[in-house]
Motif scaffolding. Structure first.
Motif, PDB file in Angstrom:
ATOM      1  N   ARG A  35       0.821  -1.207   0.000  1.00  0.00           N
ATOM      2  CA  ARG A  35       0.000   0.000   0.000  1.00  0.00           C
ATOM      3  C   ARG A  35       0.858   1.261   0.000  1.00  0.00           C
ATOM      4  O   ARG A  35       0.488   2.268  -0.629  1.00  0.00           O
ATOM      5  N   THR A  36       2.005   1.238   0.675  1.00  0.00           N
ATOM      6  CA  THR A  36       2.865   2.414   0.677  1.00  0.00           C
ATOM      7  C   THR A  36       3.524   2.615  -0.680  1.00  0.00           C
ATOM      8  O   THR A  36       3.665   3.747  -1.155  1.00  0.00           O
ATOM      9  N   LEU A  37       3.912   1.522  -1.319  1.00  0.00           N
ATOM     10  CA  LEU A  37       4.461   1.628  -2.670  1.00  0.00           C
ATOM     11  C   LEU A  37       3.404   2.144  -3.639  1.00  0.00           C
ATOM     12  O   LEU A  37       3.716   2.877  -4.590  1.00  0.00           O
ATOM     13  N   ALA A  38       2.147   1.787  -3.412  1.00  0.00           N
ATOM     14  CA  ALA A  38       1.058   2.294  -4.258  1.00  0.00           C
ATOM     15  C   ALA A  38       0.955   3.807  -4.131  1.00  0.00           C
ATOM     16  O   ALA A  38       0.721   4.514  -5.137  1.00  0.00           O
ATOM     17  N   ILE A  39       1.112   4.341  -2.920  1.00  0.00           N
ATOM     18  CA  ILE A  39       1.087   5.791  -2.730  1.00  0.00           C
ATOM     19  C   ILE A  39       2.265   6.434  -3.458  1.00  0.00           C
ATOM     20  O   ILE A  39       2.119   7.466  -4.128  1.00  0.00           O
ATOM     21  N   ALA A  40       3.449   5.831  -3.349  1.00  0.00           N
ATOM     22  CA  ALA A  40       4.624   6.351  -4.060  1.00  0.00           C
ATOM     23  C   ALA A  40       4.380   6.390  -5.555  1.00  0.00           C
ATOM     24  O   ALA A  40       4.755   7.363  -6.238  1.00  0.00           O
ATOM     25  N   ASP A  41       3.742   5.367  -6.074  1.00  0.00           N
ATOM     26  CA  ASP A  41       3.464   5.302  -7.508  1.00  0.00           C
ATOM     27  C   ASP A  41       2.529   6.430  -7.939  1.00  0.00           C
ATOM     28  O   ASP A  41       2.674   6.996  -9.026  1.00  0.00           O
ATOM     29  N   MET A  42       1.573   6.778  -7.072  1.00  0.00           N
ATOM     30  CA  MET A  42       0.653   7.866  -7.399  1.00  0.00           C
ATOM     31  C   MET A  42       1.333   9.233  -7.341  1.00  0.00           C
ATOM     32  O   MET A  42       0.892  10.174  -8.003  1.00  0.00           O
ATOM     33  N   LEU A  43       2.412   9.335  -6.587  1.00  0.00           N
ATOM     34  CA  LEU A  43       3.045  10.640  -6.374  1.00  0.00           C
ATOM     35  C   LEU A  43       4.311  10.860  -7.202  1.00  0.00           C
ATOM     36  O   LEU A  43       4.824  11.982  -7.270  1.00  0.00           O
ATOM     37  N   LYS A  44       4.830   9.823  -7.824  1.00  0.00           N
ATOM     38  CA  LYS A  44       6.157   9.896  -8.412  1.00  0.00           C
ATOM     39  C   LYS A  44       6.269  10.912  -9.558  1.00  0.00           C
ATOM     40  O   LYS A  44       7.375  11.388  -9.843  1.00  0.00           O
ATOM     41  N   SER A  45       5.156  11.245 -10.187  1.00  0.00           N
ATOM     42  CA  SER A  45       5.221  12.212 -11.285  1.00  0.00           C
ATOM     43  C   SER A  45       5.404  13.642 -10.788  1.00  0.00           C
ATOM     44  O   SER A  45       5.801  14.519 -11.556  1.00  0.00           O
ATOM     45  N   GLU A  46       5.132  13.873  -9.504  1.00  0.00           N
ATOM     46  CA  GLU A  46       5.186  15.225  -8.955  1.00  0.00           C
ATOM     47  C   GLU A  46       6.224  15.383  -7.847  1.00  0.00           C
ATOM     48  O   GLU A  46       6.471  16.506  -7.398  1.00  0.00           O
ATOM     49  N   PHE A  47       6.824  14.286  -7.394  1.00  0.00           N
ATOM     50  CA  PHE A  47       7.778  14.326  -6.295  1.00  0.00           C
ATOM     51  C   PHE A  47       8.966  13.415  -6.600  1.00  0.00           C
ATOM     52  O   PHE A  47       8.882  12.515  -7.430  1.00  0.00           O
ATOM     53  N   ASP A  48      10.057  13.672  -5.896  1.00  0.00           N
ATOM     54  CA  ASP A  48      11.254  12.833  -5.982  1.00  0.00           C
ATOM     55  C   ASP A  48      11.151  11.766  -4.895  1.00  0.00           C
ATOM     56  O   ASP A  48      11.468  12.003  -3.733  1.00  0.00           O
ATOM     57  N   CYS A  49      10.698  10.587  -5.267  1.00  0.00           N
ATOM     58  CA  CYS A  49      10.360   9.532  -4.297  1.00  0.00           C
ATOM     59  C   CYS A  49      11.490   8.515  -4.159  1.00  0.00           C
ATOM     60  O   CYS A  49      12.083   8.095  -5.151  1.00  0.00           O
ATOM     61  N   THR A  50      11.747   8.116  -2.919  1.00  0.00           N
ATOM     62  CA  THR A  50      12.679   7.030  -2.630  1.00  0.00           C
ATOM     63  C   THR A  50      12.037   6.111  -1.600  1.00  0.00           C
ATOM     64  O   THR A  50      11.471   6.582  -0.605  1.00  0.00           O
ATOM     65  N   PHE A  51      12.142   4.815  -1.828  1.00  0.00           N
ATOM     66  CA  PHE A  51      11.538   3.818  -0.945  1.00  0.00           C
ATOM     67  C   PHE A  51      12.630   3.101  -0.167  1.00  0.00           C
ATOM     68  O   PHE A  51      13.606   2.629  -0.743  1.00  0.00           O
ATOM     69  N   PHE A  52      12.450   3.006   1.151  1.00  0.00           N
ATOM     70  CA  PHE A  52      13.414   2.345   2.021  1.00  0.00           C
ATOM     71  C   PHE A  52      12.746   1.141   2.680  1.00  0.00           C
ATOM     72  O   PHE A  52      11.647   1.253   3.232  1.00  0.00           O
ATOM     73  N   VAL A  61      12.053  -6.039  -4.768  1.00  0.00           N
ATOM     74  CA  VAL A  61      12.951  -5.270  -5.630  1.00  0.00           C
ATOM     75  C   VAL A  61      12.323  -5.043  -6.998  1.00  0.00           C
ATOM     76  O   VAL A  61      12.360  -3.940  -7.555  1.00  0.00           O
ATOM     77  N   GLY A  62      11.703  -6.094  -7.527  1.00  0.00           N
ATOM     78  CA  GLY A  62      11.052  -5.954  -8.821  1.00  0.00           C
ATOM     79  C   GLY A  62       9.931  -4.934  -8.805  1.00  0.00           C
ATOM     80  O   GLY A  62       9.777  -4.141  -9.750  1.00  0.00           O
ATOM     81  N   GLU A  63       9.153  -4.921  -7.715  1.00  0.00           N
ATOM     82  CA  GLU A  63       8.045  -3.969  -7.607  1.00  0.00           C
ATOM     83  C   GLU A  63       8.555  -2.545  -7.404  1.00  0.00           C
ATOM     84  O   GLU A  63       8.037  -1.599  -7.996  1.00  0.00           O
ATOM     85  N   MET A  64       9.568  -2.357  -6.588  1.00  0.00           N
ATOM     86  CA  MET A  64      10.114  -1.019  -6.353  1.00  0.00           C
ATOM     87  C   MET A  64      10.758  -0.453  -7.609  1.00  0.00           C
ATOM     88  O   MET A  64      10.639   0.745  -7.897  1.00  0.00           O
ATOM     89  N   THR A  65      11.423  -1.303  -8.353  1.00  0.00           N
ATOM     90  CA  THR A  65      12.091  -0.863  -9.571  1.00  0.00           C
ATOM     91  C   THR A  65      11.107  -0.234 -10.555  1.00  0.00           C
ATOM     92  O   THR A  65      11.459   0.678 -11.313  1.00  0.00           O
ATOM     93  N   LYS A  66       9.873  -0.705 -10.554  1.00  0.00           N
ATOM     94  CA  LYS A  66       8.854  -0.160 -11.448  1.00  0.00           C
ATOM     95  C   LYS A  66       8.407   1.244 -11.047  1.00  0.00           C
ATOM     96  O   LYS A  66       7.800   1.950 -11.853  1.00  0.00           O
ATOM     97  N   VAL A  67       8.683   1.626  -9.812  1.00  0.00           N
ATOM     98  CA  VAL A  67       8.072   2.835  -9.259  1.00  0.00           C
ATOM     99  C   VAL A  67       9.064   3.968  -9.046  1.00  0.00           C
ATOM    100  O   VAL A  67       8.868   5.082  -9.549  1.00  0.00           O
TER     101      VAL A  67
END
Length: 333
Positions: A35-52, A61-67
């Protein structure tokens, strides 16, 4: 620092930075991470997102790489390691229940803005924003006056793939079963055993992670799908007439596709969401799956629920609502 070597680099832009922090494992499941990665995906076009995240699996890793950018944290030092990375100009998004008030204060004292995903019942929050992407009739946590709260299906935790146009094809007879990506209590196997025992005559599709136990004797009766991408889950929800799920993010995603849902809970943090869904007749409830002997799961019930007009919420503006909420927060720096 070693952490920098693990950073998966995307093209960097001069947007406000958001650091997302969520883990997944066989013990805690994959819900917080997804669910947190889903939020990052919605915001990535407007923000500089990094997932830890701590010790990510190949699937993560495969899912994060897409986002977006990502970095792996050390299991033993993750809390302090993450704090050391903060400069004070980031929006920090935390999703789990083990963070203390002192940890919140440490982040805020650096000058960061702090967002909590899925706040716990019976806890007070003095942070910048709470996101509670499920409907709730009775909010059981408290917050500071300054804390913004965004909740309900208007801020549902669903992945971008679930925004695609609604399926208008005729659904096939059959069931989709998913009790989480980890399922340490083996509830998936319990549900499947019941379906086989009642000689359910239609296709049984099972969404499972690598660690989900399914007895080999059940294999002739089911179709098993491991570590599906979100787009593949959309296809299953659109293709079949019924889903048996846990009262978690997967149920939210199923309702967004209009598939009738039978759901139960197996964790304390699922109970409030489950009760709301049942009270509003959004789902057919199984109560606590750990204790339920599933006698009510009959072929007659499954047929009745599969033909029922189901609740479906509008997903068209969810991404923009998230963007607006985080832009408002970014303007407070």
């Amino acid at each position: 620092m070693a952490i920098k070597k693990q950073l998966h680099i995307f093209k960097m832009v001069s947007y406000k930075k958001i650091y997302f922090r969520a883990d997944a494992s066989a013990q805690i499941g994959y819900g917080h991470f997804i669910r947190t990665l889903a939020i990052a995906d919605m915001l990535k076009s407007e923000f500089d997102c990094t997932f830890f995240t701590v010790s990510p699996t190949e699937y993560q890793v495969g899912e994060m790489t897409k986002v977006c950018n990502y970095a792996a944290l050390n299991t033993d030092t993750a809390l302090s390691e993450f704090l050391d990375l903060l400069k004070g100009d980031e929006i920090v998004v935390l999703d789990n229940y083990f963070y203390t008030d002192d940890y919140f204060r440490s982040i805020l004292q650096k000058g960061c803005k702090l967002v909590i995903v899925g706040p716990m019942s019976n806890r007070h929050y003095d942070v910048d924003m709470l996101v509670y992407g499920i409907p709730q009739d009775d909010i059981k946590f408290t917050k500071a006056e300054r804390t913004k709260l965004y909740y309900g299906f208007d801020y549902a935790f669903i992945r971008r793939e679930f925004f695609k146009c609604e399926n208008h094809k005729t659904r096939n007879n059959g069931i989709v079963v998913c009790l989480g990506g980890a399922d340490p209590l083996r509830l998936t196997n319990k549900i499947l055993q019941r379906l086989v025992n009642i000689e359910y005559p239609e296709t049984i599709n099972v969404i499972a992670g690598d660690k989900v136990f399914i007895d080999e004797s059940l294999n002739p009766f089911i179709r098993q799908y491991k570590n599906l991408a979100a787009s593949q889950i959309v296809e299953l929800f659109d293709a079949y007439r019924l889903a048996i799920l846990s009262a978690s993010t997967i149920t939210t995603e199923a309702l967004s596709r209009g598939i009738p849902v039978i759901a139960g809970y197996y964790a304390d943090n699922q109970v409030d969401f489950y009760n709301t869904l049942v009270d509003h007749d959004y789902i057919c409830g199984l109560d606590d799956i750990r204790k339920n002997n599933l006698d009510e799961l009959t072929t007659e019930l499954l047929d009745t629920i599969s033909r029922k007009e189901t609740y479906k919420f509008d997903v068209t503006s969810i991404q923009q609502r998230y963007i607006d909420a985080f832009k408002s927060l970014a303007n407070e720096f």
